[in-house]
Design an enzyme around this catalytic site. Structure first.
Site, short mmCIF file in Angstrom:
data_model
loop_
_atom_site.label_atom_id
_atom_site.label_comp_id
_atom_site.label_asym_id
_atom_site.label_seq_id
_atom_site.Cartn_x
_atom_site.Cartn_y
_atom_site.Cartn_z
N ASP A 98 1.13 -1.21 -0.02
CA ASP A 98 0.07 0.13 0.23
C ASP A 98 0.75 1.13 0.03
O ASP A 98 2.19 1.01 0.38
CB ASP A 98 -0.79 0.15 1.28
CG ASP A 98 -1.80 1.27 1.40
OD1 ASP A 98 -2.29 1.78 0.32
OD2 ASP A 98 -1.95 1.67 2.62
N SER A 109 -2.45 1.01 -4.32
CA SER A 109 -2.77 2.30 -3.63
C SER A 109 -4.10 2.78 -4.00
O SER A 109 -4.62 2.75 -5.07
CB SER A 109 -1.89 3.48 -3.63
OG SER A 109 -2.35 4.53 -3.06
N ASP A 168 -0.29 5.23 1.00
CA ASP A 168 -0.56 6.00 2.17
C ASP A 168 -0.34 5.44 3.54
O ASP A 168 -1.03 4.46 3.60
CB ASP A 168 -1.59 6.63 1.75
CG ASP A 168 -1.84 7.67 0.65
OD1 ASP A 168 -1.16 8.44 0.66
OD2 ASP A 168 -2.55 7.11 -0.25
N ASP A 171 -1.94 -0.62 6.23
CA ASP A 171 -1.97 0.08 7.51
C ASP A 171 -3.34 0.44 7.89
O ASP A 171 -3.78 1.08 8.85
CB ASP A 171 -1.20 1.47 7.52
CG ASP A 171 -2.02 2.49 6.45
OD1 ASP A 171 -2.09 2.00 5.42
OD2 ASP A 171 -2.27 3.65 6.95
#
Length: 213
Positions: free
Chosen positions: A8, A109, A10, A167
């Protein structure tokens, strides 16, 4: 042996969630309303079009989703370019280790492609990635698995032999639904995220061991 490692972006490669939260709050003020970070946290990991479609309906905004995103994205890229952002601690070393071992690397992403490419250019790390996929390029964004499945396809890898670093709750659901192993990175700046569906949770990228995968 894993066939590919998918990041990922961000909150994983760049600690950008504060930038996104600030940009979204500014965008809402530009539209004549208010929104809090806590209200935005449920959208972490989702694409801009999906997020703003929901907010637009809930707040009865008159602007189109495209008009909203045009303002938002321009502001975010400007803020990124003017910032002193650096990669999250441990990311350069992890990318080097993956390169040394010959493991293909991709990005999946939810951010717009222009923002992803701006981050990679700012950090000078674009050459590490064999594919870059935005959630806006597939039918459904996270928590649907489409973006991860497309990244695996472009990398020529079996999804069951891919490892993801995420995250957000939405991102982890996407990775697991795609049949991939997923490491949850606990980034406090990403808000209150439920990472319990991850196969493993780390508090530092430096805890990610290729030998243990």
């Amino acid at each position: 042996m894993i066939q590919a490692f998918i990041f990922d972006m961000d909150g994983v490669i760049i600690d950008s969630e504060p930038l996104h939260f600030a940009g979204d709050i500014d965008t809402m003020r530009h539209l004549g309303g208010e929104i809090t970070q806590e209200e935005l946290e449920r959208f972490v990991g989702m694409t801009n079009p999906e997020m703003w479609k929901i907010i637009r309906a809930e707040r009865a905004l008159v602007q189109t989703v495209d008009e909203i995103i045009a303002y938002q994205l321009a502001g975010k890229i400007k803020a990124l370019e003017e910032s002193a952002y650096e990669p999250i601690d441990g990311i350069p070393e992890l990318l080097e280790e993956l390169k040394r071992r010959g493991i293909p690397v991709g990005i999946a992403s939810s951010s717009a492609k222009d923002f992803i490419l701006a981050v990679l250019a700012k950090f000078g790390i674009a050459s590490y990635f064999s594919c870059v996929v935005s959630g806006e390029e597939v039918d459904q964004g996270k928590p649907a698995p489409d973006v991860y499945l497309e990244a695996a396809r472009q990398l020529g890898a079996d999804p069951s032999r891919c490892v993801v670093l995420e995250d957000s709750r939405n991102g982890i659901i996407a990775a697991k639904t795609a049949g991939m192993a997923c490491i949850g990175y606990l980034n406090e700046n990403s808000g209150n995220q439920d990472l319990s569906a991850a196969d493993r949770i780390v508090r530092s990228v430096r805890e990610v061991s290729i030998d243990a995968l």
